[in-house]
Design an enzyme around this catalytic site. Structure first.
Site, PDB file in Angstrom:
ATOM      1  N   SER A   1       0.829  -1.212   0.000  1.00  0.00           N
ATOM      2  CA  SER A   1       0.000   0.000   0.000  1.00  0.00           C
ATOM      3  C   SER A   1       0.862   1.260   0.000  1.00  0.00           C
ATOM      4  O   SER A   1       0.487   2.271  -0.603  1.00  0.00           O
ATOM      5  CB  SER A   1      -0.976   0.003   1.181  1.00  0.00           C
ATOM      6  OG  SER A   1      -0.305   0.136   2.411  1.00  0.00           O
TER       7      SER A   1
ATOM      8  N   GLN B   1      -1.040   7.755   7.704  1.00  0.00           N
ATOM      9  CA  GLN B   1       0.005   8.785   7.684  1.00  0.00           C
ATOM     10  C   GLN B   1       1.179   8.363   6.807  1.00  0.00           C
ATOM     11  O   GLN B   1       1.797   9.201   6.133  1.00  0.00           O
ATOM     12  CB  GLN B   1       0.513   9.079   9.097  1.00  0.00           C
ATOM     13  CG  GLN B   1      -0.457   9.888   9.930  1.00  0.00           C
ATOM     14  CD  GLN B   1      -0.837  11.192   9.263  1.00  0.00           C
ATOM     15  OE1 GLN B   1       0.012  11.947   8.806  1.00  0.00           O
ATOM     16  NE2 GLN B   1      -2.133  11.446   9.170  1.00  0.00           N
ATOM     17  N   GLU B   2       1.517   7.066   6.834  1.00  0.00           N
ATOM     18  CA  GLU B   2       2.616   6.569   5.983  1.00  0.00           C
ATOM     19  C   GLU B   2       2.344   6.922   4.530  1.00  0.00           C
ATOM     20  O   GLU B   2       3.241   7.355   3.801  1.00  0.00           O
ATOM     21  CB  GLU B   2       2.755   5.047   6.135  1.00  0.00           C
ATOM     22  CG  GLU B   2       3.211   4.602   7.503  1.00  0.00           C
ATOM     23  CD  GLU B   2       3.413   3.082   7.581  1.00  0.00           C
ATOM     24  OE1 GLU B   2       4.020   2.519   6.667  1.00  0.00           O
ATOM     25  OE2 GLU B   2       2.963   2.467   8.566  1.00  0.00           O
TER      26      GLU B   2
ATOM     27  N   HIS C   1       9.455   3.326   8.557  1.00  0.00           N
ATOM     28  CA  HIS C   1       9.257   2.473   9.733  1.00  0.00           C
ATOM     29  C   HIS C   1       8.102   3.045  10.552  1.00  0.00           C
ATOM     30  O   HIS C   1       8.082   4.251  10.843  1.00  0.00           O
ATOM     31  CB  HIS C   1      10.536   2.423  10.578  1.00  0.00           C
ATOM     32  CG  HIS C   1      10.384   1.529  11.770  1.00  0.00           C
ATOM     33  ND1 HIS C   1      10.371   0.153  11.670  1.00  0.00           N
ATOM     34  CD2 HIS C   1      10.190   1.813  13.085  1.00  0.00           C
ATOM     35  CE1 HIS C   1      10.190  -0.375  12.874  1.00  0.00           C
ATOM     36  NE2 HIS C   1      10.078   0.613  13.741  1.00  0.00           N
TER      37      HIS C   1
ATOM     38  N   ASN D   1      13.969   4.013   3.861  1.00  0.00           N
ATOM     39  CA  ASN D   1      13.020   3.068   4.450  1.00  0.00           C
ATOM     40  C   ASN D   1      11.937   3.843   5.184  1.00  0.00           C
ATOM     41  O   ASN D   1      12.147   4.988   5.593  1.00  0.00           O
ATOM     42  CB  ASN D   1      13.769   2.162   5.446  1.00  0.00           C
ATOM     43  CG  ASN D   1      12.867   1.114   6.076  1.00  0.00           C
ATOM     44  OD1 ASN D   1      12.046   0.491   5.396  1.00  0.00           O
ATOM     45  ND2 ASN D   1      13.003   0.919   7.380  1.00  0.00           N
TER      46      ASN D   1
HETATM   47  C1  GRF Z   1       3.881  -0.622   6.794  1.00  0.00           C
HETATM   48  O1  GRF Z   1       3.377  -0.280   8.054  1.00  0.00           O
HETATM   49  C2  GRF Z   1       5.363  -0.427   6.795  1.00  0.00           C
HETATM   50  O2  GRF Z   1       5.787   0.714   7.436  1.00  0.00           O
HETATM   51  C3  GRF Z   1       5.764  -1.658   7.568  1.00  0.00           C
HETATM   52  O3  GRF Z   1       4.963  -2.698   7.015  1.00  0.00           O
HETATM   53  C4  GRF Z   1       3.765  -2.129   6.536  1.00  0.00           C
HETATM   54  C5  GRF Z   1       3.711  -2.483   5.079  1.00  0.00           C
HETATM   55  O4  GRF Z   1       2.605  -2.026   4.437  1.00  0.00           O
HETATM   56  N1  GRF Z   1       7.165  -1.888   7.571  1.00  0.00           N
HETATM   57  P1  GRF Z   1       2.486  -2.022   2.861  1.00  0.00           P
HETATM   58  O5  GRF Z   1       3.085  -3.306   2.305  1.00  0.00           O
HETATM   59  O6  GRF Z   1       3.152  -0.799   2.335  1.00  0.00           O
HETATM   60  O7  GRF Z   1       0.984  -2.024   2.630  1.00  0.00           O
END
Ligand code: GRF
Length: 198
Positions: A13, A177-178, A113, A111
């Site tokens: 995602s 938020q990511e 996290h 990266n």
């Molecule tokens: C995200 O929370 C990322 O930060 C963590 O694993 C999750 C992966 O989500 N390391 P996606 O594969 O980007 O949906």
């Protein structure tokens, strides 16, 4: 053209959010940058199909087929290098990389996290934040160094930890938020390295 290679292990995602931002914000025209390839260590990673629908090259380097971490990283680097990347983006890529791999892409390996580093590196970050009684949690985009989930911080976003939160509800709030932060951080990196102002 600056090639970006994104490494994933799962749903992808974050990768999808980056791809959408690159299209929406016209990274090709603004930064002369494009998502050149999405590479997974797991053949079943859902993100591969998403990348393909956007016309992005995909590849799988299955870590289970390699006897050592070093052998896997060498095979991975070969696939990545075929795209001459200006930037390698780890987006939910769940493998610890060898110093050799990290050194090869020094300064162009980032990266995301799901914690406010340096707090809670490693796994189970959300539960650990809840258990510690944190009132806020969040997400960090950072340069990758040989130490897991360390390295210079490029961007962070904060979310509240609510009284009834479980690891799953907190993870969902952080993930939203990511999806905002990672594309923004990459655009910032691209702007910096091409001398543009965002
Ligand atoms: C995200 O929370 C990322 O930060 C963590 O694993 C999750 C992966 O989500 N390391 P996606 O594969 O980007 O949906």
């Amino acid at each position: 053209m600056k090639n970006i290679v994104i490494l994933i292990s799962g749903g992808g995602s974050n990768m999808a959010a980056i791809v959408r931002a690159a299209e929406r914000d016209r990274w090709a025209e603004r930064f002369s940058a494009r998502i050149a390839a999405v590479v997974s260590n797991k053949p079943e990673a859902g993100g591969l199909a998403i990348a393909a629908t956007h016309g992005i090259a995909t590849a799988v380097v299955p870590h289970k087929e390699f006897p050592t971490r070093e052998a896997f990283d060498e095979a991975l680097a070969k696939v990545v290098d075929a795209h001459a990347p200006a930037l390698v983006v780890l987006a939910g890529f769940m493998r610890i990389l060898t110093p050799g791999f990290v050194g090869r892409y020094a300064g162009r390996l980032i990266n995301i996290h799901p914690s406010l580093l340096p707090a809670f590196p490693g796994l189970h970050t959300h539960q650990r934040a809840i258990d510690a009684g944190c009132k806020v949690a969040g997400v960090t985009v950072h340069q990758v160094t040989t130490e897991l989930d360390h390295g210079p911080i490029l961007a962070q976003a904060v979310v509240p930890v609510l009284p009834d939160d479980t690891a799953a509800t907190l993870a969902g709030r952080v993930l939203a938020q990511e999806h905002q932060l990672y594309p923004r951080a990459i655009a910032g990196w691209l702007a910096d390295t091409s001398g543009h102002i965002l």
